[in-house]
Design a protein around this motif. Sequence first.
Motif, PDB file in Angstrom:
ATOM      1  N   UNK A   1       0.852  -1.179   0.000  1.00 27.25           N
ATOM      2  CA  UNK A   1       0.000   0.000   0.000  1.00 27.25           C
ATOM      3  C   UNK A   1       0.890   1.231   0.000  1.00 27.25           C
ATOM      4  N   UNK A   2       0.297   2.413   0.058  1.00 31.87           N
ATOM      5  CA  UNK A   2       1.117   3.625  -0.050  1.00 31.87           C
ATOM      6  C   UNK A   2       0.416   4.795   0.638  1.00 31.87           C
ATOM      7  N   UNK A   3       1.147   5.872   0.765  1.00 32.94           N
ATOM      8  CA  UNK A   3       0.608   7.124   1.277  1.00 32.94           C
ATOM      9  C   UNK A   3       1.376   8.275   0.647  1.00 32.94           C
ATOM     10  N   UNK A   4       0.742   9.431   0.571  1.00 32.20           N
ATOM     11  CA  UNK A   4       1.421  10.649   0.130  1.00 32.20           C
ATOM     12  C   UNK A   4       1.859  11.398   1.378  1.00 32.20           C
ATOM     13  N   UNK A   5       3.144  11.694   1.465  1.00 34.46           N
ATOM     14  CA  UNK A   5       3.683  12.385   2.626  1.00 34.46           C
ATOM     15  C   UNK A   5       3.885  13.868   2.360  1.00 34.46           C
ATOM     16  N   UNK A   6       3.732  14.654   3.414  1.00 31.66           N
ATOM     17  CA  UNK A   6       3.906  16.101   3.331  1.00 31.66           C
ATOM     18  C   UNK A   6       4.890  16.544   4.405  1.00 31.66           C
ATOM     19  N   UNK A   7       5.600  17.639   4.152  1.00 32.27           N
ATOM     20  CA  UNK A   7       6.518  18.188   5.141  1.00 32.27           C
ATOM     21  C   UNK A   7       5.711  18.839   6.264  1.00 32.27           C
ATOM     22  N   UNK A   8       6.057  18.514   7.506  1.00 31.62           N
ATOM     23  CA  UNK A   8       5.315  18.998   8.659  1.00 31.62           C
ATOM     24  C   UNK A   8       5.174  20.509   8.654  1.00 31.62           C
ATOM     25  N   UNK A   9       6.249  21.224   8.315  1.00 34.22           N
ATOM     26  CA  UNK A   9       6.207  22.686   8.418  1.00 34.22           C
ATOM     27  C   UNK A   9       5.252  23.336   7.419  1.00 34.22           C
ATOM     28  N   UNK A  10       4.724  22.550   6.482  1.00 34.23           N
ATOM     29  CA  UNK A  10       3.757  23.081   5.522  1.00 34.23           C
ATOM     30  C   UNK A  10       2.327  22.664   5.851  1.00 34.23           C
ATOM     31  N   UNK A  11       2.150  22.064   7.026  1.00 34.65           N
ATOM     32  CA  UNK A  11       0.823  21.554   7.369  1.00 34.65           C
ATOM     33  C   UNK A  11       0.290  22.113   8.687  1.00 34.65           C
ATOM     34  N   UNK A  12       0.876  23.202   9.159  1.00 36.77           N
ATOM     35  CA  UNK A  12       0.456  23.766  10.439  1.00 36.77           C
ATOM     36  C   UNK A  12      -0.630  24.819  10.244  1.00 36.77           C
TER      37      UNK A  12
END
Length: 300
Positions: A147-158
Amino acid sequence: MTLVILAAGMASRFGRLKQIEGLGPSGETIIDYSIYDAIRAGFSKIVLVIREATHDHFAKTFTEKYGNKIKFEFVNQELYKIPEGFDYLPEREKPWGTGHAVLMAKDAVDGPFVVINGDDFYGREAFVAIVEYFGRDARPRVSTNNFCMVGYALNKTLSNFGTVSRGVCELDENHHLKAITERVSIQRVNGKIEYTDETGTHELPENSKVSMNFWGFQKTHFDVLEQGFKDFLKDRSKELKSEYYIPTLASLLMQQGAHCGVLSSNAEWFGITYKEDVAEAKQRLAELTEQGVYPTPVWN
């Protein structure tokens, strides 16, 4: 491929039903942009996980907007929808969590499927990346257990207006997921990103890879999801606020030897956790429309 959109949340921090909040230039919701991107990326079906109280509104609204552009199915997430032999405290109001929400779509999914939140904007590139992982003809190029997931940088998700919860990921050298830990009360304090738990306050790296609930699974994974929910209920059904999360499914699959590919995307994420987030979301969608990334209204 099927896109499962989780839109049954209570939006307790937002104060109203944010899944139907008009944010685009023509009153588009974030879900509208996700549907547009999904159609363009090659999805053939949308499953909306909603609540009985909003079922008629969602069914009428989206079928009128999209007609025969893509197939829709609407399923309900409710507290009472649990396996036989289990019960819960009558005063519980909080839904069972994202893992339970996905489980509600079991009978509406026939093959590989992708799960997203209804109140998060993920960006077109993310949809394209996850379709390419499985293959546009819905026959996975990868092992049928992976399976898979799309990851995002934490500092762009606050959020600038309060704390958030994120699934913080640990990756191996092959960019596979090693572990995912749900962290709550994340915010920027004095220039640093911190989260708080029962042991105190801890710092997180700026570029930590986090899950924003953009997952790709196989149809067979519903069996693991369902058994995991039963195990959860055995231990925690009498608690008022415990939730069964999607990362629990990810952990169970990895314990069984499955690999989770973590896909990187240049897409910009944004969401509306708090009422104060609305203004920024409207501005960013207006800019994307002016740049020609999206038409308005998107359903035309």
